[in-house]
Design an enzyme around this catalytic site. Structure first.
Site, short mmCIF file in Angstrom:
data_model
loop_
_atom_site.label_atom_id
_atom_site.label_comp_id
_atom_site.label_asym_id
_atom_site.label_seq_id
_atom_site.Cartn_x
_atom_site.Cartn_y
_atom_site.Cartn_z
CE LYS A 79 5.62 -4.74 9.42
NZ LYS A 79 4.91 -3.99 8.31
N GLY A 98 -5.34 -3.79 4.55
CA GLY A 98 -4.71 -4.68 3.59
C GLY A 98 -5.28 -6.35 3.67
NE ARG A 99 -7.29 -6.24 9.90
CZ ARG A 99 -6.69 -5.19 10.26
NH1 ARG A 99 -5.39 -4.87 9.48
NH2 ARG A 99 -7.30 -4.31 11.15
CD GLU A 141 -2.68 -6.99 10.62
OE1 GLU A 141 -1.43 -7.48 10.73
OE2 GLU A 141 -3.30 -6.59 9.82
CE LYS A 191 -3.85 0.37 2.26
NZ LYS A 191 -4.94 0.53 3.31
CG HIS A 216 -5.20 -38.90 11.03
ND1 HIS A 216 -5.39 -40.33 11.55
CD2 HIS A 216 -6.21 -38.84 10.09
CE1 HIS A 216 -6.04 -40.87 10.92
NE2 HIS A 216 -6.97 -40.12 9.97
CD GLU A 269 8.62 -7.60 6.48
OE1 GLU A 269 8.43 -7.77 7.70
OE2 GLU A 269 8.15 -6.55 5.89
#
Length: 541
Positions: free
Chosen positions: A503, A270-271, A355, A210, A386, A216
């Site tokens: 960060k 963003g999410r 978040e 954005k 399992h 990263e």
């Protein structure tokens, strides 16, 4: 602004009293069904194509009435209405929250801050479509005039989790020979795997950020450009990058042509962004029509929610989560899709819920008086049976579970030998797990080790098939649950300051590592200094 302490209301007190009464009486799911033969029908709801069975919850009719009263006191309906109307409900950032506008039908206005944003959304959607058509037809080529064979999406968090999940979920609807890959982790191994076997001349990168400042993402984007440049030349490599961002200037400075920069907006978190240009790789993989069908599925649930809390399934499910979190002391929820192609759904959902609602203060900055958010985890059935289902059935921690299952297998596997029978086995396992959690089993031959106590709540979400529309409905179902929870707790579900401090600290530590500064010369805490010293020692071995 001031915000209500919902825990100080009579509605909260009534629910707390009701919960104590049920717990003291030993509320029992088997007993609820035995005394109420109509419970399955009354506690099964529909939203779009989704059939949602919530009958196996530790809740009575009175519980639902009290939860709805709590929602009314908290102003849930007004908060949702304000969100849909484009009001700045993200108060800490002073922004509207309009991911729902991304799926608004053409011709319908969406006004925020006095501006109709619908034309901008439509224009960007058309730009996305034109780009995808050119890419898939071979009209859009690389610097050496070879067609693009692979698209690599570089992003992290909401710029990757949703699109990667949707890309995998809609594998049956992928068209053409275009391959899509997703790279998020700054670990060099992630980019190495994403580039493995690729030809720079036939590879296109979509950089999604954005602010075009995510550390990263930019580290991976620069590394990808360095990978392509020796083959194509530095300038030519720029033709193999497009950007999705709200900061056009930074993308252009990176070397991306202005016409290859796709817009996103500050009113799309963003999410919640996979319906925007952040989903460009998804559209490239499945085509415009299927992408539009996914958006239409989301819109179906938006309209369902707009009908009001009493009629809204996401509202009820969100309130049930509040019920367990705050009145039963249950911290966690498992999400188990009985679909291999929904294996990333829970990973995406972790960000959406944790978040959004992992907050400790209300809208006015005062401390919350209750627990917020759930720890969300899970995995695909039958694999999860399992691994962690042992804990679900016999562990000391009660974990409400959401089971997601489809009536029909994916269209591209129906021809596989035994597909119909194996799919029915999948469905049978899903239904059996929900039943076993709810009703358990008596002690087998006096052996308590074999006893399953039951009385463990779950929701079963059944859909006809994993189509683009159904995926959109599932996404919006959980988005709205999250907003409802936040509205009850009086928190801001749409900021994420909790991810920033780490960060910032990482930037300082990275600078020290690059400069070779001795730990004693830094301003870091003693533990970090110690770790830096150990790191330098191990690096030199």
């Amino acid at each position: 602004m001031t915000s209500m302490d919902i825990t100080a209301t009579s509605e909260w007190a009534a629910l707390a009293r009701h919960a104590r009464e049920l717990q003291a009486a030993g509320v029992d799911l088997a007993g609820l069904f035995e005394t109420d033969p109509d419970r399955p029908g009354r506690c099964t709801s529909t939203a779009g194509e989704l059939v949602i069975d919530w009958s196996r919850h530790l809740a009575t009719d009175e519980t639902v009435e009290l939860l709805l009263a709590l929602a009314e006191r908290a102003g849930v309906a007004a908060r949702i209405e304000a969100m849909l109307a484009g009001e700045p409900v993200n108060v800490t950032d002073g922004r509207a929250v309009l991911h729902t506008a991304l799926r608004t039908p053409a011709g319908e206005a969406v006004v925020t801050g006095g501006v109709d944003v619908a034309p901008a959304i439509a224009a960007e959607r058309e730009r996305m479509g034109a780009f995808v058509r050119a890419l898939c037809s071979g009209e859009r080529r690389g610097a050496t005039d070879l067609p693009i064979r692979t698209v690599v999406n570089i992003g992290i968090g909401g710029s990757q989790l949703g699109p990667a999940m949707a890309h995998e979920a809609l594998a049956a609807f992928r068209s053409g020979d275009l391959e899509c890959r997703f790279v998020s982790n700054v670990d060099p191994a992630a980019l190495a795997a994403g580039l493995d076997g690729l030809d720079p001349a036939e590879t296109l990168f979509i950089v999604v950020s954005k602010g075009f400042a995510t550390a990263e993402t930019l580290a991976n984007a620069r590394a990808a450009r360095d990978w392509a440049a020796p083959v194509l030349g530095f300038e030519a490599a720029g033709r193999h990058f497009v950007a999705v961002t709200a900061n056009r200037r930074r993308a252009v400075e990176f070397g991306i042509e202005p016409y290859d920069v796709f817009a996103t907006w500050d009113w799309v978190g963003g999410r919640f962004s996979m319906g925007s240009a952040a989903g460009l790789a998804v559209m490239a993989a499945v085509g415009e029509e299927n992408f539009a069908a996914m958006l239409a599925g989301m819109r179906t649930i938006d309209e369902h929610v707009a009908a009001g809390p009493a009629a809204s399934v996401p509202t009820l499910l969100g309130l049930l989560s509040v019920w367990y979190r705050d009145f039963w002391g249950i911290q966690t929820r498992a999400v188990v899709p009985y679909s291999q192609r929904l294996r990333l759904f829970g990973v995406w959902l972790q960000q959406v819920i944790m978040e959004s609602n992992g907050k400790r203060v209300r809208l006015d900055g005062s401390p919350v008086g209750c627990d917020t958010a759930e720890i969300v985890w899970g995995g695909p059935g039958t694999d999860s049976q399992h691994s962690f289902h042992q804990l679900l059935h016999q562990g000391t921690t009660v974990v409400p579970a959401d089971f997601i299952v489809l009536a029909r297998p994916d269209a591209d596997v129906v021809g596989v030998a035994g597909a119909a029978e194996r799919h029915e086995a999948l469905v049978a396992n899903c239904f059996a797990q929900a039943a076993a959690l709810a009703f358990g089993s008596p002690t087998a031959e006096g052996d308590p080790h074999r006893e399953l106590p039951g009385n463990r709540p779950s929701t079963v979400i059944l859909a006809p098939a994993l189509t683009p529309s159904v995926l959109g409905q599932l996404v919006a179902l959980y988005e709205h649950q999250t907003a409802v929870q936040g509205a009850v707790w009086g928190i801001n579900s749409f900021d994420q300051f909790g991810v920033e401090l780490g960060k910032t600290l990482a930037d300082g530590i990275a600078a020290d590592l690059q400069a070779g500064t001795a730990p004693a010369d830094t301003g870091h805490d003693p533990s970090t200094k110690s770790l830096l010293a150990h790191y330098r020692r191990l690096r030199e071995l």
